[in-house]
Design a protein around this motif. Structure first.
Motif, PDB file in Angstrom:
ATOM      1  N   LEU A  21     -50.614   4.653  32.116  1.00 34.29           N
ATOM      2  CA  LEU A  21     -50.190   4.269  33.465  1.00 34.29           C
ATOM      3  C   LEU A  21     -51.294   3.508  34.199  1.00 34.29           C
ATOM      4  N   PHE A  22     -52.525   3.924  33.981  1.00 32.08           N
ATOM      5  CA  PHE A  22     -53.637   3.286  34.673  1.00 32.08           C
ATOM      6  C   PHE A  22     -54.287   2.172  33.856  1.00 32.08           C
ATOM      7  N   SER A  23     -54.267   2.302  32.528  1.00 28.87           N
ATOM      8  CA  SER A  23     -54.913   1.270  31.722  1.00 28.87           C
ATOM      9  C   SER A  23     -54.114  -0.025  31.689  1.00 28.87           C
ATOM     10  N   ILE A  24     -52.791   0.047  31.826  1.00 30.56           N
ATOM     11  CA  ILE A  24     -51.970  -1.161  31.867  1.00 30.56           C
ATOM     12  C   ILE A  24     -52.395  -2.035  33.040  1.00 30.56           C
ATOM     13  N   GLN A  25     -52.639  -1.415  34.173  1.00 33.79           N
ATOM     14  CA  GLN A  25     -53.069  -2.157  35.355  1.00 33.79           C
ATOM     15  C   GLN A  25     -54.366  -2.908  35.077  1.00 33.79           C
ATOM     16  N   LYS A  26     -55.314  -2.216  34.469  1.00 27.05           N
ATOM     17  CA  LYS A  26     -56.624  -2.816  34.203  1.00 27.05           C
ATOM     18  C   LYS A  26     -56.549  -3.893  33.135  1.00 27.05           C
ATOM     19  N   ILE A  27     -55.826  -3.624  32.061  1.00 25.33           N
ATOM     20  CA  ILE A  27     -55.814  -4.593  30.964  1.00 25.33           C
ATOM     21  C   ILE A  27     -55.097  -5.877  31.355  1.00 25.33           C
ATOM     22  N   VAL A  28     -54.027  -5.763  32.123  1.00 25.65           N
ATOM     23  CA  VAL A  28     -53.332  -6.971  32.569  1.00 25.65           C
ATOM     24  C   VAL A  28     -54.236  -7.772  33.498  1.00 25.65           C
ATOM     25  N   PHE A  29     -54.975  -7.098  34.363  1.00 21.87           N
ATOM     26  CA  PHE A  29     -55.881  -7.808  35.264  1.00 21.87           C
ATOM     27  C   PHE A  29     -57.029  -8.454  34.492  1.00 21.87           C
ATOM     28  N   LEU A  30     -57.618  -7.731  33.543  1.00 18.43           N
ATOM     29  CA  LEU A  30     -58.743  -8.271  32.784  1.00 18.43           C
ATOM     30  C   LEU A  30     -58.333  -9.424  31.868  1.00 18.43           C
ATOM     31  N   LEU A  31     -57.181  -9.310  31.242  1.00 19.27           N
ATOM     32  CA  LEU A  31     -56.775 -10.321  30.280  1.00 19.27           C
ATOM     33  C   LEU A  31     -56.116 -11.539  30.916  1.00 19.27           C
ATOM     34  N   PHE A  32     -55.307 -11.316  31.936  1.00 17.10           N
ATOM     35  CA  PHE A  32     -54.509 -12.402  32.488  1.00 17.10           C
ATOM     36  C   PHE A  32     -54.850 -12.721  33.942  1.00 17.10           C
ATOM     37  N   ASP A  33     -55.800 -11.995  34.519  1.00 20.95           N
ATOM     38  CA  ASP A  33     -56.200 -12.181  35.907  1.00 20.95           C
ATOM     39  C   ASP A  33     -54.994 -12.086  36.848  1.00 20.95           C
ATOM     40  N   TYR A  34     -54.122 -11.126  36.558  1.00 22.07           N
ATOM     41  CA  TYR A  34     -52.918 -10.894  37.351  1.00 22.07           C
ATOM     42  C   TYR A  34     -52.934  -9.434  37.791  1.00 22.07           C
ATOM     43  N   ASP A  35     -52.837  -9.212  39.094  1.00 22.52           N
ATOM     44  CA  ASP A  35     -52.959  -7.866  39.637  1.00 22.52           C
ATOM     45  C   ASP A  35     -51.588  -7.195  39.749  1.00 22.52           C
ATOM     46  N   VAL A  36     -51.379  -6.125  38.976  1.00 23.16           N
ATOM     47  CA  VAL A  36     -50.105  -5.417  39.014  1.00 23.16           C
ATOM     48  C   VAL A  36     -50.214  -4.063  39.705  1.00 23.16           C
ATOM     49  N   ARG A  37     -51.386  -3.686  40.115  1.00 24.50           N
ATOM     50  CA  ARG A  37     -51.719  -2.415  40.782  1.00 24.50           C
ATOM     51  C   ARG A  37     -50.721  -1.284  40.603  1.00 24.50           C
ATOM     52  N   VAL A  38     -49.722  -1.194  41.448  1.00 26.69           N
ATOM     53  CA  VAL A  38     -48.848  -0.019  41.457  1.00 26.69           C
ATOM     54  C   VAL A  38     -47.533  -0.223  40.710  1.00 26.69           C
TER      55      VAL A  38
END
Length: 100
Positions: A21-38
């Motif tokens: 639940l929390f790692s998806i947020q981080k990996i999407v931000f790190l890999l694609f520079d897209y913030d999905v937060r909640v």
């Protein structure tokens, strides 16, 4: 022995779901520079609510724990799939960058 193995696998998937639940947020931000937060959290809550409503409308005895277990396992499958596709998408993007 088989029963203990099944219980261990279920426990591992339950714990992994929490971390996904929390790692998806981080990996999407790190890999694609897209913030999905909640978004993963909101999606999980929506899935849980849907399963609770389905369990309530089934007519038989209303078992919250049964609905929560089903929804939690579905959330695990969805999050694990998103994680794998995010990694694969990143690898494909990097390969295309190297080719150009």
């Amino acid at each position: 022995m088989k029963k203990d193995k099944n219980r261990a696998v279920r426990f591992a998937s339950d714990v992994t779901t929490f971390f996904l639940l929390f790692s998806i947020q981080k990996i999407v931000f790190l890999l694609f520079d897209y913030d999905v937060r909640v978004l993963p959290l909101i999606g999980a809550v929506v899935i849980i609510i849907i399963f609770l409503v389905i369990e309530r409308l089934s007519g038989e005895q209303y078992e919250v724990s049964k609905a929560l277990k089903k929804s939690w396992r579905l959330i695990f499958i969805l999050l694990a799939s998103i994680y794998v596709f995010a990694i694969l998408g990143f690898v494909i993007m990097k390969i295309i960058e190297l080719i150009q």
